[in-house]
Design an enzyme around this catalytic site. Structure first.
Site, PDB file in Angstrom:
ATOM      1  N   LYS A  17     -10.908   5.388  -2.028  1.00 46.60           N
ATOM      2  CA  LYS A  17     -10.381   6.367  -2.994  1.00 46.60           C
ATOM      3  C   LYS A  17     -10.279   5.800  -4.401  1.00 46.60           C
ATOM      4  O   LYS A  17     -10.394   6.545  -5.376  1.00 46.60           O
ATOM      5  CB  LYS A  17      -9.055   6.955  -2.517  1.00 46.60           C
ATOM      6  CG  LYS A  17      -7.815   6.130  -2.626  1.00 46.60           C
ATOM      7  CD  LYS A  17      -6.643   6.872  -1.983  1.00 46.60           C
ATOM      8  CE  LYS A  17      -5.327   6.149  -2.178  1.00 46.60           C
ATOM      9  NZ  LYS A  17      -4.721   6.390  -3.496  1.00 46.60           N
ATOM     10  N   ARG A  22     -12.557   6.907  -9.865  1.00 50.29           N
ATOM     11  CA  ARG A  22     -13.255   6.417 -11.050  1.00 50.29           C
ATOM     12  C   ARG A  22     -14.620   7.077 -11.199  1.00 50.29           C
ATOM     13  O   ARG A  22     -15.025   7.455 -12.308  1.00 50.29           O
ATOM     14  CB  ARG A  22     -13.383   4.889 -10.969  1.00 50.29           C
ATOM     15  CG  ARG A  22     -12.067   4.176 -11.198  1.00 50.29           C
ATOM     16  CD  ARG A  22     -12.058   2.765 -10.638  1.00 50.29           C
ATOM     17  NE  ARG A  22     -10.853   2.028 -11.034  1.00 50.29           N
ATOM     18  CZ  ARG A  22      -9.664   2.189 -10.456  1.00 50.29           C
ATOM     19  NH1 ARG A  22      -9.525   3.049  -9.466  1.00 50.29           N
ATOM     20  NH2 ARG A  22      -8.624   1.484 -10.869  1.00 50.29           N
ATOM     21  N   ASP A 321      -1.932  -3.317  -2.249  1.00 55.85           N
ATOM     22  CA  ASP A 321      -1.788  -2.175  -1.344  1.00 55.85           C
ATOM     23  C   ASP A 321      -1.529  -2.602   0.092  1.00 55.85           C
ATOM     24  O   ASP A 321      -1.043  -1.795   0.898  1.00 55.85           O
ATOM     25  CB  ASP A 321      -3.044  -1.303  -1.382  1.00 55.85           C
ATOM     26  CG  ASP A 321      -3.149  -0.469  -2.645  1.00 55.85           C
ATOM     27  OD1 ASP A 321      -2.119  -0.298  -3.331  1.00 55.85           O
ATOM     28  OD2 ASP A 321      -4.260   0.004  -2.953  1.00 55.85           O
ATOM     29  N   ARG A 352       8.372   0.298  -2.526  1.00 61.16           N
ATOM     30  CA  ARG A 352       7.812  -0.274  -1.300  1.00 61.16           C
ATOM     31  C   ARG A 352       8.445  -1.606  -0.931  1.00 61.16           C
ATOM     32  O   ARG A 352       8.444  -1.975   0.247  1.00 61.16           O
ATOM     33  CB  ARG A 352       6.287  -0.431  -1.432  1.00 61.16           C
ATOM     34  CG  ARG A 352       5.544   0.872  -1.245  1.00 61.16           C
ATOM     35  CD  ARG A 352       4.046   0.685  -1.190  1.00 61.16           C
ATOM     36  NE  ARG A 352       3.391   1.982  -1.229  1.00 61.16           N
ATOM     37  CZ  ARG A 352       2.143   2.178  -1.629  1.00 61.16           C
ATOM     38  NH1 ARG A 352       1.413   1.153  -2.036  1.00 61.16           N
ATOM     39  NH2 ARG A 352       1.620   3.389  -1.624  1.00 61.16           N
ATOM     40  N   ARG A 402       1.391   4.723   2.846  1.00 59.52           N
ATOM     41  CA  ARG A 402       1.125   3.371   3.345  1.00 59.52           C
ATOM     42  C   ARG A 402       2.286   2.850   4.201  1.00 59.52           C
ATOM     43  O   ARG A 402       2.059   2.115   5.170  1.00 59.52           O
ATOM     44  CB  ARG A 402       0.833   2.431   2.177  1.00 59.52           C
ATOM     45  CG  ARG A 402      -0.409   2.865   1.383  1.00 59.52           C
ATOM     46  CD  ARG A 402      -1.034   1.731   0.621  1.00 59.52           C
ATOM     47  NE  ARG A 402      -2.057   2.245  -0.289  1.00 59.52           N
ATOM     48  CZ  ARG A 402      -3.298   2.560   0.073  1.00 59.52           C
ATOM     49  NH1 ARG A 402      -3.674   2.406   1.334  1.00 59.52           N
ATOM     50  NH2 ARG A 402      -4.165   3.023  -0.815  1.00 59.52           N
TER      51      ARG A 402
END
Length: 452
Positions: A17, A22, A321, A352, A402
């Site tokens: 993604k 982009r 990530d 997170r 996530r």
């Protein structure tokens, strides 16, 4: 119901993604039509698709017999967005996608139109001043840094020389889009290297960048308009999506899994590098390492014991990530691990860092944040080989995709079933809509139960 069946065989993951966002924004600004193959179907990328269509790019989607989604995007070139709405201020809904919002801010700074950006509650909690300040120094007019954000661009921006406070591929890209409309040479520098998908795509779209040999950054002289490439932009599988399968295979006995066709950009492989340093049975094989995105396969097999790790402070952008998954692996190591310089995690869909600490605490793992003298934040984890999430426990993923998928991995690793509410599970559609169904199918049981 066998909760100990390993993950075996091979699997493919949705398109990357980060690259998709982009590619869509470059194509929207380009002369000519760009064919993009392998778009993921998550709601984040759909937000970018909807945004560039609303701004005047012509988008035609198709689905091949293999289920791969392609987009033909006809851009607006140097003339700018072709807004057809009669209102004085045009509103663009970015949903949950911070990437979409930041890229629009950079791209539209150099056009004399008024735009109001809006989004869901999660997006509205994310600060934008760090990007808006340099854009306003280039000439952008912004009524407020709080949501909804209303901006008015100018016909020609002033060039900028900026040293970003943190390594951020999104900020770098947004400022590059603005620099395309600036009259003169802009210089964009990061304190450490971030993912370089933008630089690779800039070359494909015939944008002239000068990479700095002594710093992490580049110079770009505007105005420039992208040119649609003759060859299609092919998006490999998303490494960040593959990471959940990698972590699960390493944690679940009898697993030996290969992820095919996944992107192997060196600026994204910090997770693999850290796992290998911990002694995990994981390897990456590159099939194509051309000028465009490299891709190949990753093999991960069950590893009973891993060593603690300490990650380099200047490499956090290469695995940012994947920190929730790396934290799970550190929890399985006997000893103390330190994941360094990850304060950026506090500015994601949720905090997170706090979410990871909460996740580990549920299975008796001690984790804490360390604040350094320079203001950077580290995550310290005291691991132990044996730990377990209580079977049937209800937990929270804070509406973060996530974190929700990390809970699925942790639950499967502990051979238990946990409960998440519907909002947490639905958040997975942001990046990987089919993950939970595929994961449950391959495991032979559902590690997460939906609670309405």
């Amino acid at each position: 119901m066998d909760r100990r069946a390993g993950l075996k065989g091979s699997i493919c993951v949705p398109g990357d993604k980060s690259i998709a966002h982009r590619a869509l924004f470059f194509a929207a600004q380009a002369y000519g039509a760009t064919l993009i193959i392998g778009l993921p179907e998550g709601s984040d990328v759909n937000a970018s698709l909807n945004a560039i269509e609303k701004l005047g790019a012509k988008v035609s989607l198709s689905v091949g017999e293999d289920g791969i989604v392609s987009a033909m995007v006809e851009g607006w070139g140097i003339d700018g967005p072709k807004l057809q709405m009669p209102e004085d201020v045009h509103t663009v809904d970015c949903g949950n996608s911070g990437t979409t919002a930041r890229f629009i801010l950079g791209m539209l700074s150099g056009y004399p139109i008024k735009i109001s950006l809006d989004g869901d509650s999660s997006l509205k909690s994310r600060p934008m001043r760090r990007l808006l300040d340099p854009l306003c120094s280039m000439g952008l007019s912004c009524s407020s840094c709080t949501w909804p954000i209303e901006i008015c661009g100018v016909e020609r921006l002033k060039p900028i020389t900026v040293e970003l406070p943190v390594a951020s591929a999104q900020m770098k890209t947004a400022l590059l889009f603005a620099a395309l409309r600036a009259s003169g040479t802009s210089r964009i520098v990061e304190p450490a290297a971030s993912r370089d998908h933008t630089e690779r795509l800039a070359e494909a779209f015939d944008i002239k960048l000068v990479k700095l040999s002594d710093e992490n950054g580049f110079e770009i002289t505007g105005p420039q308009a992208p040119c649609a490439p003759c060859d299609p932009i092919v998006i490999p599988g998303d490494f960040s999506s593959a990471a959940f399968w990698i972590a699960a295979a390493l944690c679940i006995p009898e697993s030996d899994l290969t992820i095919e066709g996944v992107g192997l950009n060196p600026t994204r492989l910090g997770f693999v590098k850290a796992l290998q340093a911990m002694g995990a049975n994981v390897s990456a094989e590159c099939i194509d390492d051309g000028v465009s995105e490299p891709y190949g396969r990753i093999r991960a097999a069950y590893t009973e014991r891993v060593r603690p790790c300490e990650t380099p402070a200047n490499e956090s952008a290469t695995f940012i990530d994947e920190v929730p998954l790396l934290a799970i692996m550190c929890a399985r190591a006997t000893g103390d691990s330190l994941i360094r310089n990850i304060g950026e995690l506090q500015l994601k869909e949720c905090d997170r860092l706090a979410a990871v600490i909460d996740m580990l605490s549920q299975c008796g793992i001690n984790a804490r944040v360390i604040e350094n003298e320079d203001g950077s934040l580290d995550l310290a984890i005291c691991g132990k080989t044996q730990f377990k999430v209580p079977d049937g426990i209800k937990v929270s993923a804070y509406r973060d995709h996530r974190i929700a998928m990390a809970w699925a991995v942790l639950s499967a690793a502990c051979h238990v079933q946990i409960r998440l509410d519907a909002g947490d599970i639905d958040s997975i559609s942001i990046s990987y809509p089919g993950f939970l169904d595929e994961f449950s199918h391959r495991l032979g049981y559902a590690p997460i139960v939906r609670v309405e």
